[in-house]
Design an enzyme around this catalytic site. Structure first.
Site, PDB file in Angstrom:
ATOM      1  N   GLY A   1      12.215  68.405 -19.070  1.00  0.00           N
ATOM      2  CA  GLY A   1      12.888  69.420 -18.263  1.00  0.00           C
ATOM      3  C   GLY A   1      14.358  69.054 -18.153  1.00  0.00           C
ATOM      4  O   GLY A   1      15.236  69.614 -18.803  1.00  0.00           O
TER       5      GLY A   1
ATOM      6  N   TYR B   1      17.292  71.057 -11.672  1.00  0.00           N
ATOM      7  CA  TYR B   1      16.849  70.926 -10.291  1.00  0.00           C
ATOM      8  C   TYR B   1      17.957  71.246  -9.283  1.00  0.00           C
ATOM      9  O   TYR B   1      17.980  70.703  -8.177  1.00  0.00           O
ATOM     10  CB  TYR B   1      16.262  69.524 -10.034  1.00  0.00           C
TER      11      TYR B   1
ATOM     12  N   GLU C   1       6.897  67.066 -22.203  1.00  0.00           N
ATOM     13  CA  GLU C   1       7.335  68.182 -21.351  1.00  0.00           C
ATOM     14  C   GLU C   1       8.696  67.895 -20.757  1.00  0.00           C
ATOM     15  O   GLU C   1       8.831  67.723 -19.544  1.00  0.00           O
ATOM     16  CB  GLU C   1       6.369  68.359 -20.180  1.00  0.00           C
TER      17      GLU C   1
ATOM     18  N   GLY D   1      10.512  63.334 -18.052  1.00  0.00           N
ATOM     19  CA  GLY D   1      11.035  62.158 -17.367  1.00  0.00           C
ATOM     20  C   GLY D   1      12.218  61.456 -17.972  1.00  0.00           C
ATOM     21  O   GLY D   1      12.763  60.541 -17.352  1.00  0.00           O
TER      22      GLY D   1
ATOM     23  N   CYS E   1      25.492  73.662   8.222  1.00  0.00           N
ATOM     24  CA  CYS E   1      25.696  73.141   9.569  1.00  0.00           C
ATOM     25  C   CYS E   1      25.017  71.804   9.778  1.00  0.00           C
ATOM     26  O   CYS E   1      24.204  71.656  10.690  1.00  0.00           O
ATOM     27  CB  CYS E   1      25.178  74.153  10.577  1.00  0.00           C
TER      28      CYS E   1
HETATM   29  N1  LLP Z   1       5.904  67.284 -16.478  1.00  0.00           N
HETATM   30  C1  LLP Z   1       5.441  67.153 -15.226  1.00  0.00           C
HETATM   31  C2  LLP Z   1       3.995  67.145 -14.983  1.00  0.00           C
HETATM   32  C3  LLP Z   1       6.339  67.037 -14.157  1.00  0.00           C
HETATM   33  O1  LLP Z   1       5.881  66.896 -12.921  1.00  0.00           O
HETATM   34  C4  LLP Z   1       7.730  67.045 -14.414  1.00  0.00           C
HETATM   35  C5  LLP Z   1       8.692  66.931 -13.331  1.00  0.00           C
HETATM   36  C6  LLP Z   1       8.163  67.217 -15.744  1.00  0.00           C
HETATM   37  C7  LLP Z   1       7.218  67.324 -16.748  1.00  0.00           C
HETATM   38  C8  LLP Z   1       9.614  67.267 -16.105  1.00  0.00           C
HETATM   39  O2  LLP Z   1      10.258  66.060 -15.835  1.00  0.00           O
HETATM   40  P1  LLP Z   1      11.791  65.868 -16.273  1.00  0.00           P
HETATM   41  O3  LLP Z   1      11.848  65.831 -17.776  1.00  0.00           O
HETATM   42  O4  LLP Z   1      12.564  67.010 -15.728  1.00  0.00           O
HETATM   43  O5  LLP Z   1      12.164  64.575 -15.650  1.00  0.00           O
HETATM   44  N2  LLP Z   1      13.436  67.386  -8.244  1.00  0.00           N
HETATM   45  C9  LLP Z   1      13.585  66.071  -8.842  1.00  0.00           C
HETATM   46  C10 LLP Z   1      12.748  65.931 -10.084  1.00  0.00           C
HETATM   47  C11 LLP Z   1      11.278  66.206  -9.858  1.00  0.00           C
HETATM   48  C12 LLP Z   1      10.479  66.145 -11.138  1.00  0.00           C
HETATM   49  C13 LLP Z   1       9.170  66.803 -10.950  1.00  0.00           C
HETATM   50  N3  LLP Z   1       8.343  66.810 -12.111  1.00  0.00           N
HETATM   51  C14 LLP Z   1      15.057  65.809  -9.142  1.00  0.00           C
HETATM   52  O6  LLP Z   1      15.881  66.669  -8.859  1.00  0.00           O
HETATM   53  O7  LLP Z   1      15.404  64.749  -9.630  1.00  0.00           O
END
Ligand code: LLP
Length: 421
Positions: free
Chosen positions: A282, A380, A280, A242, A350
């Site tokens: 991402g 993403y 975690e 997050g 389109c």
């Molecule tokens: N852990 C869990 C359980 C998650 O659901 C997520 C992301 C992460 C870790 C990683 O979160 P991050 O560090 O990437 O914020 N498609 C959306 C983001 C959806 C996130 C879903 N879960 C976007 O493009 O902003």
């Protein structure tokens, strides 16, 4: 009128030259010539550096959230740099195991895991399953035995509201994810897991949302979970992902080390004694390491607005359409030029909503044939890419120490018909 694009939106070490941009020692113009456009480019050194920051900031068990960007090369890289891999579907799980990530470095998530997904996870010997519902506990109980056991965390909804887009916040009470702390479901889930021989309950997980800049929200989560952690003698606390990243000029850059420090401080303040504090990440690992290159194909004026259409769009970056996310653009052949024009950058799909940047600053005389880059598209984008209008998914190129390597090739028309029966 905007000045030249800020180098802080690119991976560290990127050179914005007079007539080119050099990432990881490789010219972006040369990448476009070799691989065509659209193309995703990742700086491998930056990916590795972010993984190392996560591995150093948190304890063993910290995982890369593969949903943000997954390919065999990325899974191997994250594993080599000491991270576990978080997967959320059979597809993500299958890829990481296929490329040789050991099962005991893989963690399975998901709010609606199928019995097949759970079976594969248990049979393969995954490190952890993060349990999300009572139905899942029933499914797990039907699969495990004392010889075929599994270590589990539960996902807890802490009731912490993160300040981010509604679609990507998850810590609030009204959510499809996890067990509520407030209603007592979290404690009931722990008791239910402990009653199943073959399930080892090891820890608590919370993920409050994504693209969060407010470190206090993570501290608040730790504080709210402290009682549950302590009263259950939990070994592992995972704060999810997050951490927010800067997409456009002027947004803050926090960085993984500061995030980890804030989480650790909150753990200390709450007097939580766990063996492992994990996370975690991402987006914070892959977003800024990646960028997309497009070629401008059409320039027109409509209702007084300048439009630039490029050879990609919502099929390779749906984030502007889904979340209204902002990006910057740069003319790769003159990154130091003043960006004295304003353009709506659209794709070739389109529909009117097929928008990449609503108001992009670019040199006013930018012409058809120009190569433009949108930085900070490493998270993403590829992972949510689609074949809408039967678009071909772009290739992915890793650059490092002056060399480029193709890690995912461009889709072909033959790929698109492979499902026809
Ligand atoms: N852990 C869990 C359980 C998650 O659901 C997520 C992301 C992460 C870790 C990683 O979160 P991050 O560090 O990437 O914020 N498609 C959306 C983001 C959806 C996130 C879903 N879960 C976007 O493009 O902003």
């Amino acid at each position: 009128m905007a000045g030249p694009i800020s180098p802080t939106l690119f991976p560290e070490g990127t050179e914005l030259l007079e007539n080119d941009i050099v990432v990881g020692g490789v010219s972006l113009r040369s990448i476009a010539e070799t691989y065509g456009t659209p193309v995703f480019v990742y700086d491998e050194g930056a990916l590795r550096a972010r993984c190392r920051e996560a591995a150093q900031g948190f304890d063993d068990g910290v995982a890369f959230a593969s949903k943000s960007f997954l390919s065999g090369a990325m899974a191997k890289l994250a594993h080599e740099e000491g991270l576990c891999i978080d997967v959320a579907t059979a597809g993500e799980l299958d890829l990481v195991l296929r490329v040789g990530v050991p099962a005991d470095r893989v963690i399975l998530h998901g709010n609606n895991k199928t019995i097949e997904e759970l079976r594969r996870a248990i049979d393969a010997g995954l490190r952890r399953i993060v349990v999300d519902s009572f139905d899942e506990i029933d499914r797990l109980a039907s699969l495990v035995s004392p010889d075929n056991h599994v270590a589990c965390l539960i996902r807890v909804t802490p009731g912490v509201e993160a300040h981010t887009h509604e679609f990507i916040k998850t810590g609030q009470e009204d959510t499809k994810f996890g067990f509520s702390l407030a209603t007592g479901d979290a404690q009931r889930a722990i008791d239910a897991l402990r009653a199943v021989p073959g399930i080892e309950f090891v820890g608590i997980h919370a993920h409050i949302g994504s693209q969060i800049f407010d470190l206090a929200a993570f501290g608040e989560t730790v504080k709210v979970l402290a009682e549950l952690v302590t009263s259950n003698g939990v070994k592992e606390l995972c704060v999810g992902g997050g951490l927010g990243v800067a997409y456009v000029e002027g947004e803050p850059t926090i960085g993984i080390p500061a995030w980890a420090a804030a989480v650790r401080e909150a753990v200390t303040t709450a007097a939580i004694a766990v063996d492992q504090v994990t996370a975690e990440p991402g987006r914070s690992i892959v977003a800024r390491a990646g960028m997309t290159l497009y070629t401008v194909g059409t320039r027109k004026v409509a209702a007084g607005r300048n439009y630039l259409a490029v050879d990609g769009g919502m099929s390779d970056n749906p984030r502007p359409v889904l979340y209204g996310s902002g990006y910057e653009a740069v003319d790769v052949a003159r990154p130091q030029a003043e960006r004295d024009g304003t353009f709506r950058i659209v794709g070739k799909h389109c529909e009117t909503g097929d928008l990449l940047i609503d108001e992009a600053a670019l040199p006013a005389d930018i012409a058809v044939g120009s190569l433009i880059a949108t930085p900070v598209t490493g998270a993403y984008g590829y992972s949510m890419a689609s074949n809408y209008n039967r678009a071909l998914r772009p290739p992915v190129v890793f650059v490092k120490d002056g060399a480029a390597r193709l890690v995912l090739r461009r889709e072909t028309l033959d790929d698109l018909v492979r499902l026809e029966v």
